[in-house]
Design an enzyme around this catalytic site. Sequence first.
Site, short mmCIF file in Angstrom:
data_model
loop_
_atom_site.label_atom_id
_atom_site.label_comp_id
_atom_site.label_asym_id
_atom_site.label_seq_id
_atom_site.Cartn_x
_atom_site.Cartn_y
_atom_site.Cartn_z
N ASN A 1 -0.14 24.14 29.90
CA ASN A 1 -1.57 24.08 29.59
C ASN A 1 -1.96 24.94 28.39
OD1 ASN A 1 -4.03 22.83 30.73
ND2 ASN A 1 -4.74 24.95 30.72
N ALA B 1 -5.24 24.83 34.57
CA ALA B 1 -4.79 23.49 34.15
C ALA B 1 -5.95 22.50 34.11
CB ALA B 1 -3.71 22.99 35.10
N ASP C 1 0.03 21.91 25.56
CA ASP C 1 -1.18 21.13 25.33
C ASP C 1 -1.94 21.61 24.09
OD1 ASP C 1 -0.65 19.68 27.54
OD2 ASP C 1 -2.20 20.56 28.81
N GLU D 1 -1.13 16.34 35.30
CA GLU D 1 -0.64 17.55 35.97
C GLU D 1 -1.23 17.68 37.38
OE1 GLU D 1 -1.42 20.95 33.48
OE2 GLU D 1 -1.06 19.75 31.69
N ASP E 1 -37.04 12.14 1.22
CA ASP E 1 -38.07 12.41 0.24
C ASP E 1 -37.69 11.69 -1.05
OD1 ASP E 1 -40.39 13.65 -0.70
OD2 ASP E 1 -39.23 15.25 -1.63
N GLU F 1 -9.08 25.38 28.30
CA GLU F 1 -9.51 26.64 27.72
C GLU F 1 -9.70 26.57 26.22
OE1 GLU F 1 -7.03 26.24 29.74
OE2 GLU F 1 -7.24 27.58 31.45
#
Length: 891
Positions: free
Chosen positions: A721, A281, A725, A696, A327, A285
Amino acid sequence: MNDWWMLVTADCLAKLNTDAATGLSEQESQRRLAEHGPNELQAARRVSPWVLFLQQFKNVLIIILIIATALSAFLGHEIEAIAIAIIVLLAVLLGFVQEYRAERAIEALRQMAAPTANVIRDGRETNIPARELVQGDVIILRTGDKIPADARLIEAVNLQIEEAALTGESVPVEKNTAPIDSPNPALGDRRNIAYAGTAATYGRGRAVIVATGMNTEFGKIARMLQTVETGRTPLQENLDKVGRALAWAALVIVTIIVALGLMRGQPFVEMLIFGVALAVAVVPEALPAVVTISLAIGVQRMVRRHALMRRLSAVETLGSTSVICSDKTGTLTKDEMTVRKVYVAGKVLDVSGAGYEPQGQFSLNGAPFEPSAGLKQFLQSATLASDAHIVRNESDSHWGIKGDPTEGALVVAAAKIGLDKTDLDARFPRVNEIPFTSETKRMTTLHTAQQGVIACSKGALEVILYSCAKQLTDNGETMLGAAGRTVILEAAHRMAGEAMRVLAVASKSNATLESAEREMTFLGFVGMIDPPRPEAEGAVRTCENAGIKVVMITGDHPITAQAIARELGILKTGRVVTGDELEAMPDAELEREVQNIEVYARVSPAHKLRVVTALQKKGQIVAMTGDGVNDAPALKKADIGIAMGITGTDVSKEAAAMMLTDDNFASIVAAVEEGRGIFSNIKKYLMYLLSSNLGEIGLMGVATLAGMPLPLSAVQILFVNLFTDGLPALALAVDPPETDLMHRGPRNPRTGIFTRPVVALMMVGGIWSTIVNLCLFVWALHSGRSNQEAMTMTFMSLVLIQFFKAYNFRSDRHSVMKQPFANKWLNRAILMELLVLVLIVYLPFLHRPFGTYSLPLVDWVIIILLAFTVSPVLELVKWWERRGYCRYAVQ
C-alpha cells in the site's frame, strides 16, 4: 448614490449645503468626517489566520490520515507514521495559503484609492489625504489626477477621464456638467459624474463630492466582494465523498475481519496490528500528495502556456467549464485603437494590422493599394494634428503609444506607409494650435512649410465637413458641394454602422490662426476600432469544438460589442442584451433566457454578478475573464475567475483563481486542456489505487470468512500500500494527456469521478485480482508448498497484477495498445519496483521482516502468467463499454 446626474449644479451644491467658490469650512468638514467616517474602503471582518489553518482539518480524509498516523506510531511503524504526517502537513499548508491569499482582494481595492486630493476649504486650495474628504467637499481635477471619491462635476474644461477599470470603455470619456434626463443611466453614460479610482487624462475640472468610502461605486464593488461566497470545486466535493465512503468502508471491513480473527483465537495484539494494516490498505494515504503533485505539475505546464493559477484546487474546474463569460476590452480585443478603414478621394481602403505595432498594408477591394499622393497627404495632416508618439518597450519589444489612443491610431496608420511622426514634426514645425474642446469637437494645428503656413485639422466628421469648401480627389482639389457632402456622410454612416469610430481630417494652405478653420480642404476620414486579438477567433472556435460556450459581457456600447462578437463568431443566433434591459429583467426571466443570450453590453458590476449567478443556477460551470475593478465580484463568484496579468488591476488579480500572463484569450484554451488533463490523471490514479485496494481487501476478507490462513502478512500489506501502490500512482498523476481531450464535451461535475466506465474497470480489476490471488494461494497450499512460499507467491502475484493494471488504467476508454509505454515515469517506477521486489525475495536478511521466500523459476512463470490475465480482462471491459453493452449504473 442619489440621482446627482439629474440635478443642475446649483441644486447639487444647495442639496449638499456647500459653495462652489469657497467649499466647506474646516470646522464643517471635521463635523461631517466624524459623522460619516473617513473616505476609505472598509475591510470585512477578517478571519484569524489560526482559524483558517484549523479549518483545513475539517476534512474526512485528513482526519483518517491523522488517525492512521497515530496508530502507526503507537504500533512502532515510525517510517509509515512520518510519511503520512508529512502528507497531511503538506495538504493542510497548501489549503491555508490558498485561502489566506484569497482574503486580500479588498486590500487591493483599498490600495487603489487616491492617496491625496486637491480640495477647496475656507476658500483656499489645499492638498489633503483623500481619506479626509467628506460629502460636499469641492475638489480640483487636473490631468493625471486620480479621482479620490465619486463627485458631480460643476466645471469641466476639455476634461477626459479614463474609466476602463470601472466601465470597460476602451477610450477616455469626455466629461461635462450638463444634467442627464434619465433616472438610471449606465455608469459609462453618466458624463457629469467622476468616479473614485478613475483618472483624468486630459483637461481640467472642478467637482463636488457626492459619495465617499463604501458609498462610492468602488465601495459597492468592495461590498459585493465581501458578500460573494466562493463555492467548493467539483474535485473537492468528489474527494470529500470518496473520503467519507472510504472511512465507512475501513471501519466496517476492519471490524469484521479483526472480530473473526479474535473468534478463532488469534492473539489480540497481532489482530490489532493486522487491523491497522488493513485500515491503511483501505484508505489511499497518498491521495492528497498525488492530487497536489498532479495540480502542481499541471500548474507548471500552465505557466509555460501563459496561465498562472492562484488556487491549486481550482485547476480541475477548468476541465468542466461549460461557459466562458469574457470581457471585451483587453481580453478579446487588444485595448489598442486601430485604424481599420480609410476614406480618401472617394475610395474606401482597408488597413491590416492590429494594435500599435506599425506593421500592415492598405488594400482596395482585396488588392494591395500603392499609397497615393492623396493618402499620403491625408495621413500626413492627421499625424501633424496629433500629439501622440509611438514607443517601443526595450525589454519585451512591445509597441505602445504615449498620448491619446485615438491620435495613436492615426500615427500608427501613417507609420504603415513610412510616415514617421518625429520626422514630420521636424520638417513641418508646429507654430500654433487651436486646442480640442468638447464644444468645437476638433483640434487644429498650424505648421510652417515651404509654401507658407499650413493648417491641419482633425475631429468629428460633421464639424470638419461643414468647415470645408473643397475636397481632395485623384485629380486634385475640387469644389465640395451638397452632393459631395451627401456621398461622404453616407460612407461615414456605413462605417459607423460597423461599430467604428469615425474621425475626419482637413487641411488649408496659407492659413492664419484666425482663418485656419474656414474654407478648408476635406482630405478624408478614418474608421477605427479596438480590434479583436488575431488569435481570439481561433480560440473561440476551439472552445466551440470542446463544447464550451463563449459569452461576451462588456461595459462598452452595444453596437461595438455586437460587431466584435460577430467578427469573433461569438454572436450567431443568440440575443444581445443591454444593462438597461437586464435591469428590467426579473431573476426568473433571466434564468429562463440566460442560455440564449450571447452578448451583454453596457452592463454594471452587479449585472455581471447576476449573469454569472443565473448561469450557475442553470447548472453551468462558469469561467469569467476580466481585467478591471468592475469584474472583481463576478471573478470571485464564478467557478473559475480568470484575470489579465498585464492590463489587469490588482483587484481583479486577487479576486481571480487564474491569471493570464499574456492577456491572451487563446491561453484560456490551453489552460482548459491542462485542467481536463489534470482531472483525467487524478481519475486514473483513483481508479488504479481503489481497484488495487479492492483486490487486497477482497483477498483478505474472503480468506478470513472462509477460515483460511491469512494470505498476506501485515508488513506485506503495508509494503504494497505504501510503496508498490505509491510510485505507479504518482506516475499516473503525470500521465501525458489523451489526444482527444479537446474533442470531448465538458465533463459534468455531477457525475463525479466514478463514471460508469471507471466503476466497471475498478470493480472488474479488483474482483479479478481477488479471484486470481485467492486461487493461487489455495493451489500453492495444496501443492505441497510451505505457507511462507504460498504467501510469497500470492504477494508477488498481487504486486504484478497491480503493475499490469497501471498500464491498463492509463485510459478508461482507449486500448492499452495505444502508445502503451508513452508514460516514461510509469516505466521507470515499474522497473525500480521490480528490482526492489527481487531483492526482497532473494536477499536472505529481508526474508524475516517481509515473510518472503526465494522462489524457483517455475513459481515465477506461474505468477507472471496468472498476473497477466488481468490485462485482457480489462481490455474486454473497455471494448464492452465502448460498444455500449455495459450495464453498470452509477449515481
